[in-house]
Write an enzyme that holds these catalytic residues in place. Sequence first.
Site, mmCIF file in Angstrom:
data_model
loop_
_atom_site.group_PDB
_atom_site.id
_atom_site.type_symbol
_atom_site.label_atom_id
_atom_site.label_comp_id
_atom_site.label_asym_id
_atom_site.label_seq_id
_atom_site.Cartn_x
_atom_site.Cartn_y
_atom_site.Cartn_z
ATOM 1 N N GLY A 125 50.372 -63.275 54.287
ATOM 2 C CA GLY A 125 49.158 -62.248 54.529
ATOM 3 C C GLY A 125 48.304 -62.319 53.822
ATOM 4 N N GLY A 149 47.198 -57.308 50.174
ATOM 5 C CA GLY A 149 46.565 -55.981 50.441
ATOM 6 C C GLY A 149 47.243 -55.522 51.547
ATOM 7 N N GLY A 198 50.084 -55.317 52.745
ATOM 8 C CA GLY A 198 51.538 -54.251 53.010
ATOM 9 C C GLY A 198 52.373 -55.504 52.898
ATOM 10 C CE LYS A 199 52.208 -60.831 50.753
ATOM 11 N NZ LYS A 199 50.417 -60.343 50.510
ATOM 12 C CG HIS A 233 15.266 -58.087 47.451
ATOM 13 N ND1 HIS A 233 15.606 -59.473 46.812
ATOM 14 C CD2 HIS A 233 17.117 -58.538 48.317
ATOM 15 C CE1 HIS A 233 16.807 -60.414 46.927
ATOM 16 N NE2 HIS A 233 17.015 -59.587 47.737
ATOM 17 C CD GLU A 234 18.673 -54.929 48.730
ATOM 18 O OE1 GLU A 234 19.115 -54.471 49.983
ATOM 19 O OE2 GLU A 234 18.475 -55.266 47.380
ATOM 20 C CG HIS A 257 18.796 -58.058 52.222
ATOM 21 N ND1 HIS A 257 18.334 -59.745 52.573
ATOM 22 C CD2 HIS A 257 18.369 -58.310 51.370
ATOM 23 C CE1 HIS A 257 18.624 -60.697 51.288
ATOM 24 N NE2 HIS A 257 18.845 -59.274 51.045
ATOM 25 C CG ASP A 299 20.737 -62.520 49.175
ATOM 26 O OD1 ASP A 299 21.999 -61.929 49.322
ATOM 27 O OD2 ASP A 299 19.626 -61.786 48.465
#
Length: 620
Positions: A205, A208, A210-211, A427-428, A431, A503
């Site tokens: 996996g 993170g 959960g192994k 700019h934002e 988007h 970007d």
Amino acid sequence: MNPTRNRSSIIYLLLFIAIISMVVYNFQQQATTQEVLSINQVAADIQSGKVERLIEDENQLRVIYTDGSESTAQKEGDATLIEQLKELGVTTEQLQPDKFNLEVKAPSAWLGIATALGYILPFLILGGIFWFVFRQAQGGNNAALSFGKSKARMFTGDQPTVTFQDVAGVEEAKEELSEIVEFLQEPEKFISLGARIPKGVLLVGAPGTGKTLMAKAVSGEAGVPFFSISGSEFVEMFVGVGASRVRDLFDQAKRHTPCIVFVDEIDAVGRQRGAGLGGSHDEREQTLNQMLVEMDGFETDTNVIIMAATNRPDILDPALLRPGRFDRRVILDRPDMRGREQILEVHVKGKPLSPDVDLGVVARSTPGFVGADLANLINESAILAARRDKKLIGQEELEESIDRVIAGPERKSRLISVEEKKIVAYHEAGHAVVMNTLPRADPIHKVSIIARGMAGGYTLALPEEDRTLMPRKKLLADMIGLLGGRAAEELVFDDITSGASNDLERVTKMARAMVTRLGMSDELGPMVYGQKDELIFLGREISEQRDYSEAVAEKIDAETRRLVSDAHEKAKQILIEYREKLDAIAKRLLEVETITREEFEDIFPPPSPKTSGTPELLAA
């Protein structure tokens, strides 16, 4: 405190005291031997009336003269002082008390002890030094003998700290491992049907997922001895040590059979042979060879199950993955929305939550998060609530923690000019406007011009539901949305900035992957171009083997450029069409700095229904 360390400290202290005592004793001896008179001279001084007082201390004489000066002398030990003086010519009249005073001190009880110590102490010191040196050498030999011993830690499982109830979001993996636990607890149930115990279970996996936590849960559920060791603990700089530790580990496991051996990060020793440095005599390869023999060699009647965890199954040796060694491969995938909600419920146990908290909303807002991310999210929300002097963790802290985990903490202390702040706002807004108009793009969740991490601002787009497959139209929509910020800068300011660097990097990589990896180019067709090569001992991709001609390479570059250019032109057309909405959203961002989904849709309702996809964070 370490007892061995205490014993060594005491030995050093005793040696130091003994050496100081010898030095002081020698100085005293030298002081007392200076200006010593003969007994004949003392007798002559008494006869001439120069002596005022004579003090006898054992065989030591202290002579005090009438002029106040002092000297020392030594008498014979087999006769008294009076007898010796008379033999040297001193008369009885000259020994009368009116002539001089004679004092005799009682013998000291410590004199004999001090004399004995003067002879014995050097031998004791030498003996102590030899004993200490031999003890250190013996300890070194023990360390050398234990160098090839396994460093595995054994857990009995009598008091489990983690069970299957503490693991959520991976129900299929729990079901697979439950069979292993049941096999260990009731082997007759399976043996009666001719089933044999699995040799190994490989947990695969992303980081993170959960192994290791799942392995701890198996340890708690099984109730049998559980040996835990890291793959890196086998490998040392000395050839043969890793193989010796593997043998010792399996010897211990066989003595406690049935049991489970868990090897975390097995790719440290299980990498494909013949691809690294050192050839066939490499230490890591010898360790792997020994592990292969122990797992499925000549002895096949042991009830030892090997569990291993890795996030790089592609680089493991094929001999390690064949049936008979690792019979089962358990996949721990990224949890879906329901799995994320279950994981959140596990992590909020024991934490005071506000009644308005809705974990379902948090689960929908965290697509792509793994268990470690969700645990970090809950911890960040608790820290935020504590910093705000709250007694309960509210929905506001959870929402804020999502942004902190994705983009990092807010950088409120960063001072930017009014002009730069306006550029970030447009700019934002670019988007957000572009993505809001594309049917295949993800819905806008939040737009902010507050700097987080390395980004000057960010636009967070989250899907309505989880998606496994990525359609071509969705990828094109994401590319157009990514270029919305650069297009807004060109349209409004007639200039471009470095804010779109990330970007552009993502768009270029996405376009090249569509052409060379995903077969999504009409010009080049459904083919994969180039074979990725990686250096096994580094585990990183360092080159790409070109299996195509220069003419095809030119077509790949041209097709990649065409996809990016088309996406850029489409973004500009959308912003020209919705310029009023762009200005309205940028103006609102300059006023409040952060706009939520509801506020955004009040200004600019979606022109068409949105479809699901993968999460995108568009950072300036």
